[in-house]
Design a protein around this motif. Structure first.
Motif, PDB file in Angstrom:
ATOM      1  N   PHE A 142       0.837  -1.203   0.000  1.00 35.75           N
ATOM      2  CA  PHE A 142       0.000   0.000   0.000  1.00 35.75           C
ATOM      3  C   PHE A 142       0.872   1.254   0.000  1.00 35.75           C
ATOM      4  O   PHE A 142       1.991   1.251   0.525  1.00 35.75           O
ATOM      5  N   VAL A 143       0.331   2.329  -0.548  1.00 36.41           N
ATOM      6  CA  VAL A 143       1.062   3.593  -0.673  1.00 36.41           C
ATOM      7  C   VAL A 143       0.234   4.706  -0.043  1.00 36.41           C
ATOM      8  O   VAL A 143      -0.985   4.773  -0.226  1.00 36.41           O
ATOM      9  N   LEU A 144       0.892   5.591   0.706  1.00 34.75           N
ATOM     10  CA  LEU A 144       0.243   6.807   1.196  1.00 34.75           C
ATOM     11  C   LEU A 144       0.559   7.904   0.189  1.00 34.75           C
ATOM     12  O   LEU A 144       1.648   8.479   0.187  1.00 34.75           O
ATOM     13  N   ALA A 145      -0.411   8.157  -0.690  1.00 30.06           N
ATOM     14  CA  ALA A 145      -0.162   9.017  -1.843  1.00 30.06           C
ATOM     15  C   ALA A 145      -0.805  10.390  -1.677  1.00 30.06           C
ATOM     16  O   ALA A 145      -1.718  10.581  -0.876  1.00 30.06           O
ATOM     17  N   ASP A 146      -0.310  11.344  -2.445  1.00 33.31           N
ATOM     18  CA  ASP A 146      -0.961  12.642  -2.590  1.00 33.31           C
ATOM     19  C   ASP A 146      -1.826  12.584  -3.836  1.00 33.31           C
ATOM     20  O   ASP A 146      -1.326  12.308  -4.940  1.00 33.31           O
ATOM     21  N   ILE A 147      -3.120  12.834  -3.681  1.00 32.31           N
ATOM     22  CA  ILE A 147      -4.043  12.822  -4.812  1.00 32.31           C
ATOM     23  C   ILE A 147      -4.817  14.147  -4.823  1.00 32.31           C
ATOM     24  O   ILE A 147      -4.894  14.832  -3.796  1.00 32.31           O
TER      25      ILE A 147
END
Length: 350
Positions: A18-23
């Motif tokens: 899993f990735v903690l992304a900026d969207i």
């Protein structure tokens, strides 16, 4: 363009991918939608099943993909056609398939699926309820003839769905007797977490087989959260019901949620579904497997019952989104069902 933090995955993967992304921060595009500032979101096994590709045959992901259905938060803005919700309302919701993305700071949802949260619950507690309690509610409602004055056996009574099923069976549907299974360390917590008198008989599944203590022919309903219901057929009365939330559903039930599912896959599921149905029928027992179809009306039922003290939220762990290694570990624990109590909740806003 402003951005928000969101839990995503870029390919089919276990939680360690899993990735903690900026969207981009979502915006309202339909007049019936609301923008929600997410305060808390709870983990369900289906979240990880999605991520590892269990549903890829009939509902493939578009990457990067979002994750999560259950959340509680505050209405940030509303579409022009929204009449029953306003800015500042505290809400909870089970997101629809096309709105998935509970584990992010803001999300857009149809107002038709969003309900005011129970006033007496925290955001973390409210976020723990939708999938687990709605699944239990719809499962118990599937029992023809109701539960009044009946004996109900709920496996895994301190799981998310099991804890809701025990409470609803006794406090809402009037079951005469509720029996459940838990592990040794959890026995002393049943009354504390579910309320006095909700569970009438607790079986320590680590030391005692249910079939050795439950009399033959005594059960009216088995609510199955662990996939063992068919082993209890000899304990059930003629005309009794097995409701499973863990076994494969019929193709017809699944197609209601995923219209694009191939016909051959539906046929295969329908054939597989007939096997437990047939086994149950030999004991004159009814068998059904539940696929959750969330409704706002039933969320409002849960709200009322929570406020009346008939339904308690059972939260075993809260992990802040800022501790992303802890978040990935929490997803893994839920998927592997490693002795957790109740629901695990991710705190989005600290």
């Amino acid at each position: 363009m402003s951005t928000i933090k969101a839990v995503t995955f870029n390919k089919y993967t276990k939680p360690d991918g899993f990735v903690l992304a900026d969207i981009p921060k979502p915006t309202i595009e339909r007049p019936g939608d609301v923008l929600i500032k997410v305060y808390a979101a709870s983990i369900n096994p289906a979240d990880v099943k999605r991520a590892i590709g269990t549903l890829r045959i009939f509902d493939p992901e578009k990457f990067p993909a979002k994750i999560g259905y259950d959340l509680a938060g505050v209405i940030e803005s509303v579409g022009d056609d929204v009449c029953d919700l306003k800015i500042g309302d505290e809400i909870f919701v089970r997101l629809a398939e096309n709105e998935r993305g509970a584990f992010q700071e803001y999300v857009v949802a149809s107002s038709k699926t969003v309900a005011l949260k129970p006033k007496n619950l925290t955001f973390e507690e409210a976020a723990s309820l939708p999938v687990a309690a709605l699944t239990s509610l719809q499962g118990l409602l599937a029992v023809k003839g109701g539960l009044q004055d009946k004996t109900v056996f709920v496996t895994g009574g301190l799981s998310g769905t099991g804890s809701a099923a025990c409470q609803l069976a006794k406090n809402v549907f009037g079951a005469a007797k509720v029996i459940t299974t838990v592990s040794t360390p959890k026995i002393s917590r049943i009354s504390e977490l579910l309320g006095e008198g909700v569970v009438d008989e607790v079986i320590d599944y680590k030391t005692t087989a249910a079939g050795k203590v439950i009399p033959k022919g005594s059960l009216d309903v088995v609510y199955d959260t662990v996939g063992e219901a068919l082993s209890y057929l000899h304990l059930m009365k003629p005309g009794a019901w097995i409701i499973s939330i863990i076994m494969l559903p019929s193709g017809q039930n699944l197609k209601g949620l995923f219209p694009s599912i191939p016909r051959w896959f539906c046929t295969m599921l329908d054939m597989a579904f007939k096997i437990p149905q047939y086994r149950a029928s030999r004991y004159r027992v009814n068998y059904d497997s539940i696929v959750l179809v969330p409704t706002k009306e039933q969320l409002l039922d849960l709200k009322r019952w929570a406020e009346e003290g008939k339904l308690k939220a059972v939260v075993g762990k809260v992990v802040p989104l800022s501790d992303f290694e802890g978040v990935k570990k929490a997803f893994t624990e839920v998927y592997e069902a490693k002795g957790l109590t109740g629901k695990t909740v991710i705190k989005i806003i600290e």
